[in-house]
Design a protein around this motif. Structure first.
Motif, mmCIF file in Angstrom:
data_model
loop_
_atom_site.group_PDB
_atom_site.id
_atom_site.type_symbol
_atom_site.label_atom_id
_atom_site.label_comp_id
_atom_site.label_asym_id
_atom_site.label_seq_id
_atom_site.Cartn_x
_atom_site.Cartn_y
_atom_site.Cartn_z
ATOM 1 N N MET A 1 11.178 -2.767 11.096
ATOM 2 C CA MET A 1 10.186 -2.268 10.138
ATOM 3 C C MET A 1 10.164 -0.750 10.192
ATOM 4 O O MET A 1 10.192 -0.160 11.259
ATOM 5 N N ALA A 2 10.118 -0.137 9.041
ATOM 6 C CA ALA A 2 10.092 1.321 8.979
ATOM 7 C C ALA A 2 8.837 1.842 9.659
ATOM 8 O O ALA A 2 7.753 1.293 9.500
ATOM 9 N N GLU A 3 9.017 2.892 10.417
ATOM 10 C CA GLU A 3 7.896 3.455 11.166
ATOM 11 C C GLU A 3 6.819 3.998 10.229
ATOM 12 O O GLU A 3 7.111 4.670 9.239
ATOM 13 N N GLY A 4 5.571 3.637 10.491
ATOM 14 C CA GLY A 4 4.446 4.124 9.708
ATOM 15 C C GLY A 4 4.155 3.318 8.452
ATOM 16 O O GLY A 4 3.157 3.547 7.797
ATOM 17 N N LYS A 5 5.014 2.363 8.103
ATOM 18 C CA LYS A 5 4.784 1.546 6.915
ATOM 19 C C LYS A 5 4.341 0.163 7.345
ATOM 20 O O LYS A 5 4.940 -0.447 8.218
ATOM 21 N N LYS A 6 3.271 -0.313 6.746
ATOM 22 C CA LYS A 6 2.758 -1.637 7.047
ATOM 23 C C LYS A 6 2.469 -2.380 5.756
ATOM 24 O O LYS A 6 2.069 -1.785 4.764
ATOM 25 N N LEU A 7 2.684 -3.652 5.787
ATOM 26 C CA LEU A 7 2.300 -4.515 4.678
ATOM 27 C C LEU A 7 0.949 -5.102 5.025
ATOM 28 O O LEU A 7 0.813 -5.807 6.020
ATOM 29 N N VAL A 8 -0.061 -4.786 4.229
ATOM 30 C CA VAL A 8 -1.407 -5.284 4.480
ATOM 31 C C VAL A 8 -1.646 -6.470 3.552
ATOM 32 O O VAL A 8 -1.599 -6.331 2.331
ATOM 33 N N ILE A 9 -1.890 -7.622 4.129
ATOM 34 C CA ILE A 9 -2.147 -8.832 3.355
ATOM 35 C C ILE A 9 -3.585 -9.242 3.608
ATOM 36 O O ILE A 9 -3.968 -9.544 4.731
ATOM 37 N N ARG A 10 -4.373 -9.242 2.549
ATOM 38 C CA ARG A 10 -5.788 -9.603 2.660
ATOM 39 C C ARG A 10 -5.979 -11.062 2.272
ATOM 40 O O ARG A 10 -5.173 -11.630 1.544
ATOM 41 N N LYS A 11 -7.066 -11.630 2.736
ATOM 42 C CA LYS A 11 -7.407 -12.986 2.337
ATOM 43 C C LYS A 11 -7.698 -13.010 0.850
ATOM 44 O O LYS A 11 -8.192 -12.027 0.292
#
Length: 61
Positions: A1-11
């Motif tokens: 995973m690229a540093e500093g990038k996150k996939l945020v998945i909400r309910k």
């Protein structure tokens, strides 16, 4: 995973929207579907837009 990038998945439902069902006349659905085809928008998107417009432009007596 690229540093500093996150996939945020909400309910579901935590994006400010809720799902519910409504009963509509077949003619109303036909008109919405026609508009969807002409504007390249989804039925859901159009219904939301139409409801928002109606709520913002209605008056009570």
């Amino acid at each position: 995973m690229a540093e500093g990038k996150k996939l945020v998945i909400r309910k579901k439902g935590e994006d400010g929207t809720k799902t519910f069902s409504v009963r509509l006349k077949e003619e109303t659905i036909r008109r919405i579907d026609e508009l969807a085809m002409k504007t390249d928008r989804s039925r859901n998107e159009l219904i939301g837009m139409l409801l928002e417009f109606g709520l913002e432009n209605c008056e009570t007596e």
